[in-house]
Structure formats: C-alpha cells, structure tokens
Design a protein around this motif. Structure first.
Motif, PDB file in Angstrom:
ATOM      1  N   UNK A 191       6.012   4.586  14.316  1.00 17.89           N
ATOM      2  CA  UNK A 191       6.290   5.937  13.839  1.00 17.89           C
ATOM      3  C   UNK A 191       5.932   6.971  14.904  1.00 17.89           C
ATOM      4  N   UNK A 192       4.820   6.759  15.583  1.00 17.05           N
ATOM      5  CA  UNK A 192       4.402   7.674  16.649  1.00 17.05           C
ATOM      6  C   UNK A 192       5.406   7.639  17.787  1.00 17.05           C
ATOM      7  N   UNK A 193       5.837   6.424  18.141  1.00 18.28           N
ATOM      8  CA  UNK A 193       6.813   6.274  19.221  1.00 18.28           C
ATOM      9  C   UNK A 193       8.112   7.017  18.895  1.00 18.28           C
ATOM     10  N   UNK A 194       8.596   6.884  17.679  1.00 11.56           N
ATOM     11  CA  UNK A 194       9.849   7.542  17.289  1.00 11.56           C
ATOM     12  C   UNK A 194       9.762   9.053  17.395  1.00 11.56           C
ATOM     13  N   UNK A 195       8.621   9.602  17.030  1.00 15.29           N
ATOM     14  CA  UNK A 195       8.443  11.057  17.095  1.00 15.29           C
ATOM     15  C   UNK A 195       8.331  11.517  18.542  1.00 15.29           C
ATOM     16  N   UNK A 196       7.505  10.830  19.330  1.00 16.44           N
ATOM     17  CA  UNK A 196       7.269  11.236  20.710  1.00 16.44           C
ATOM     18  C   UNK A 196       8.527  11.161  21.555  1.00 16.44           C
ATOM     19  N   UNK A 197       9.319  10.091  21.361  1.00 15.80           N
ATOM     20  CA  UNK A 197      10.477   9.914  22.234  1.00 15.80           C
ATOM     21  C   UNK A 197      11.604  10.900  21.942  1.00 15.80           C
ATOM     22  N   UNK A 198      11.468  11.686  20.897  1.00 12.36           N
ATOM     23  CA  UNK A 198      12.411  12.790  20.699  1.00 12.36           C
ATOM     24  C   UNK A 198      12.278  13.824  21.810  1.00 12.36           C
ATOM     25  N   UNK A 199      11.099  13.873  22.435  1.00 13.05           N
ATOM     26  CA  UNK A 199      10.841  14.863  23.483  1.00 13.05           C
ATOM     27  C   UNK A 199      10.511  14.206  24.822  1.00 13.05           C
ATOM     28  N   UNK A 200       9.602  13.229  24.808  1.00 13.38           N
ATOM     29  CA  UNK A 200       9.140  12.638  26.064  1.00 13.38           C
ATOM     30  C   UNK A 200       9.432  11.138  26.091  1.00 13.38           C
TER      31      UNK A 200
END
Length: 279
Positions: A191-200
């Motif tokens: 879940x963290x990866x999915x959110x972060x990779x929207x930007x970085x």
C-alpha cells in the motif's frame, strides 16, 4: 535573475553538506535493508560493496581532477554573467528553483533513456546493470567515464537555462538520496509503495529496471520523479517473474565477475556480450 543569495548561505560548506547528506542517507537505507530486506542476496555482500564503493571513490577523485568546476559552480557563474534563459527572462529565484528542479529531473530521465538506446553509452552504463544484486550500494556503481559525461550533460542544461545554483544544489542532494532509496533492497508495504510511486520512484518500481528481461531492463528510467515514465510510455509496474523470482543483472554476466573491481572498470572495453534491445 538576481544573484543566488539563498544559495550563498551554504558558503564554502556546500560540498561538505552534500557529502554529509549522502552518507547519512546511505546509512539510513543500509539499516533499512538490514531490518526489512526484500530479496536474498546471490553474491557475498562484502566484495560487492568493496567494489561498488571503490568505483564511486574513483569517480569522485577523477571528477575533482578532470572537472573541478561542477554544475553548481557553473550555475553561479551563469547567474553572475546573466547567461541562460532564466536570467534573460528575469525569472524569480523561487520559480527558477521549481522549474529548474523539474527540468533537471527530466534531463536525467532523458539521459538515462539515451544510455540504454545509444550503443556507445550502453557499453558504459551496463557496468551499473551487471550488478547481480540490487541494494543501496548499486546506486554508487557508475563507470567514471559515464559520470564525467553526465557532468558535461548537466552543465549544458544549467548553462542553456541559466538555472539558479540553489535549484542545482537541491536537485543534486535529492537525486543522490532518491537513488540510494530506490536502489535499496527494502521491503515496503504494498500500500505504501502504491502511494509513493504516484510521485516518486520506489525500490519496487526501480527494481524492475534491473531485471534481466529486456523489456523490463529498458523501462522505468526515472531516478526521482515517476511522472516521466508514465508520460512517455516507458513505465512497467511489476516484473513478470515477481520481485522474488526475477533475476537481477544481465543474462550474459550471471557469474562472479561483476563483483570484481578491475573487471567492472574494463567491461565497456571488452568484446560485446550484451547489447541494448527492446525485445
């Protein structure tokens, strides 16, 4: 554009500050890898790290000897002499910081793509890709000639646009930290990866780029912002064999040689065993 008064707050400590942030980021990511590893290693850590650190130390020495004027110094010179688009248009420093950062990030994305599709650049860049494990030390592993060419490339962008030195400084610091982060062998929650990779660019996103499957090797070129791969159609979400099943490195080099310092430095000059392919 006005002189970079904000940047002058760093004074002569700029180099020391950059190195300190880099070492701190490396230590944090190395600790994170130890606490939350994603993949098991296929090669002994000690020799790989010695080789990868040896390469970056050689890079730093040669850079200082051959190109003592770095992009930040060029940015200060351009500002003092009113060179470049931002200076001609009298762009305020706050806007120059934002736009300059985005332009430099795109420039590095483009450079990375070119290092895969131009054969002579690929010969240099595959020194980075033959590493059979991907962890925080892989972010250090770039051939000295590639580093020198990268500096020239960034200097051209800085001069053409007249980017403020503070933008160049912030970008260099963020880029170094981002590269350490996204090369790290860290198991982030999905879940963290999915959110972060929207930007970085996240470790899972960049790990795809180090797959031995050509379609995946030649994808996900971003080091910092993830937007460029999405916009230009080079984004691959996940490796087809999964993160635990994928093979890291390049197929012709699945042996012990990539962990050797001298072999790695001489790789671009050896007979070709791998060429860029979009297969």
């Amino acid at each position: 554009m006005q002189n970079d008064s904000l940047f002058s707050l760093f004074g002569l400590a700029e180099g020391t500050l950059r190195v300190s942030i880099f070492l701190a980021a490396f230590a944090v990511m190395a600790l994170a890898e130890w606490m939350l590893p994603k993949r098991e290693r296929v090669q002994p850590k000690g020799r790989r790290w010695l080789t990868n650190w040896g390469i970056v130390i050689l890079d730093s020495i040669l850079t200082r000897l051959i190109m003592p004027i770095l992009p930040i110094g060029v940015a200060l010179y351009a500002s003092a002499h009113q060179w470049g688009l931002f200076n001609w248009l009298a762009v305020p420093n706050w806007l120059g910081l934002i736009v300059g950062f985005l332009l430099l990030d795109f420039a590095i994305w483009l450079q990375h793509l070119l290092s895969h599709v131009v054969p002579i650049f690929w010969r240099l860049h595959k020194v980075h890709h033959v590493d059979r494990d991907i962890d925080v030390s892989t972010a250090l592993r770039f051939h000295p000639i590639e580093i020198l060419l990268s500096l020239v490339y960034k200097i051209v962008w800085v001069l053409v646009f007249g980017m403020p030195a503070i933008a160049v400084f912030v970008f260099e610091v963020v880029l170094n930290a981002a590269a350490l982060f996204n090369h790290a062998n860290v198991n982030l929650p999905e879940r963290v990866d999915k959110i972060l990779r929207l930007v970085i660019v996240t470790p899972d996103m960049h790990r795809v780029h180090h797959s031995d499957v050509p379609r995946e090797t030649h994808s996900n070129y971003g080091f910092n912002l993830s937007i460029w791969d999405r916009v230009f159609g080079t984004y691959v979400a996940q490796p087809e064999k999964g993160h635990l099943g994928m093979t890291v490195g390049l197929s012709p080099y699945q042996d012990e040689k990539p962990a050797q310092f001298v072999w790695s430095l001489l790789l671009p000059f050896r007979k070709r065993r791998a060429a860029p392919s979009k297969g």
